[in-house]
Scaffold this active site. Sequence first.
Site, PDB file in Angstrom:
ATOM      1  N   ASP A   1     -30.523 -12.878  57.313  1.00  0.00           N
ATOM      2  CA  ASP A   1     -29.347 -12.903  55.768  1.00  0.00           C
ATOM      3  C   ASP A   1     -28.142 -13.056  55.633  1.00  0.00           C
ATOM      4  O   ASP A   1     -28.314 -11.459  54.495  1.00  0.00           O
ATOM      5  CB  ASP A   1     -30.399 -12.600  54.840  1.00  0.00           C
ATOM      6  CG  ASP A   1     -30.141 -11.000  54.991  1.00  0.00           C
ATOM      7  OD1 ASP A   1     -31.132  -9.907  54.076  1.00  0.00           O
ATOM      8  OD2 ASP A   1     -30.103 -10.318  56.505  1.00  0.00           O
TER       9      ASP A   1
ATOM     10  N   ASP B   1     -27.920  -4.355  61.968  1.00  0.00           N
ATOM     11  CA  ASP B   1     -28.144  -5.671  62.171  1.00  0.00           C
ATOM     12  C   ASP B   1     -27.661  -6.222  63.871  1.00  0.00           C
ATOM     13  O   ASP B   1     -28.350  -6.779  64.790  1.00  0.00           O
ATOM     14  CB  ASP B   1     -27.573  -7.190  61.537  1.00  0.00           C
ATOM     15  CG  ASP B   1     -28.642  -6.949  60.294  1.00  0.00           C
ATOM     16  OD1 ASP B   1     -28.348  -7.705  59.470  1.00  0.00           O
ATOM     17  OD2 ASP B   1     -30.080  -6.419  60.601  1.00  0.00           O
TER      18      ASP B   1
HETATM   19  O1  RIB Z   1     -30.871  -2.410  55.557  1.00  0.00           O
HETATM   20  C1  RIB Z   1     -30.230  -2.684  55.869  1.00  0.00           C
HETATM   21  C2  RIB Z   1     -30.792  -4.170  56.168  1.00  0.00           C
HETATM   22  O2  RIB Z   1     -30.850  -5.148  54.811  1.00  0.00           O
HETATM   23  C3  RIB Z   1     -29.897  -5.604  56.847  1.00  0.00           C
HETATM   24  O3  RIB Z   1     -30.297  -6.190  57.476  1.00  0.00           O
HETATM   25  C4  RIB Z   1     -28.465  -5.884  55.491  1.00  0.00           C
HETATM   26  O4  RIB Z   1     -28.292  -6.734  56.327  1.00  0.00           O
HETATM   27  C5  RIB Z   1     -30.323  -5.959  55.150  1.00  0.00           C
HETATM   28  O5  RIB Z   1     -30.784  -7.761  55.334  1.00  0.00           O
HETATM   29 CA    CA Z   2     -29.139  -8.539  56.704  1.00  0.00          CA
END
Ligand code: RIB
Ligand code: CA
Length: 312
Positions: free
Chosen positions: A9, A240
């Site tokens: 995302d 990520d």
């Molecule tokens: O809590 C962190 C996560 O939430 C990461 O993947 C950030 O990109 C959001 O998607």
């Molecule tokens: Ca993410």
Amino acid sequence: MKKIIIDCDPGHDDMMAIMLAYASSDAVELLGITTVAGNQTGEKTFLNALKVLTLLKAENLPVARGFDRPLTRELTIAPEIHGVSGLDGANLPEPGINGIEEHAVDFIIRTLMQAAEPLILIPTGPLTNIGVALLKEPRIKKNIERIVLMGGAVYDSNITPAAEFNIYVDPEAATIVFESGLPITMVGLDVTNKAMLTFEDISEIEKLAGPVSSVVAPLLRFFAQANCDIFNFQGAPLHDALAVAAVIRPGIVKTSHLHVAVETAGKFTRGRTVTDVYGILNLEPNVDVALEVDVPRFKEMMIGAIRELDKR
Ligand code: RIB
Ligand code: CA
């Protein structure tokens, strides 16, 4: 060679995850990117993935758009962290690719069913696409070597005092994944909040002044400042990218095999990854939970990836 699909995302740290995977072609073969609503709307996360691949000159990589909302919940986005575009902080190129028409879930299913050998899925956003793929075609399980996901936490939280954002957004989809019986590595906030590029690291990246580093530096500075303003972090936690690093170099995190359940009914605890650290419940462990991280090694991998991409 490990073959992977990243479901994401984008999102600043999703972008860094894609970059690390794409730069590490000696270790992983990135078969495609699927996108899901999370940090921003489904339309924006898909557009951002196309922009990132355009910056990387990775125009041949398939990008498939997935769900625009969780299975049952209203969508929660994170503009306070990622901005209105989902990738605020720098002008990424307009997309030079269109992505594929196929829905993300169908791309995941088709790619897995056609795979000659099992693949590793790396979800770095809410688990809506992955959960639906498992429901729609359970036979894909035989071709999933492991799911290495960024999400959850044993002791930490962000979107609420109880939960991590990816799991919070779609706890029902997360439940499907955590109860799938598949090998799962949970790369949660306990380690990803340590996988941080400091403001000084970001200044060093800026000095590289390459075609990728000169775009990445301001994006990272925006992300770092947002995390500083909200959590008082002194840099950009690359949540990520650590999940990808854990596939490239599994030893970069230390894990424990524990029972993890996702809270879906709690009034204050929605999305909590309830981790039985002491084995009190006597339930069969279902997740390899990352509890320690080799931060210097991770930073080396990230800076090395950016240098590599500047040269391409
Ligand atoms: O809590 C962190 C996560 O939430 C990461 O993947 C950030 O990109 C959001 O998607
Ligand atoms: Ca993410």
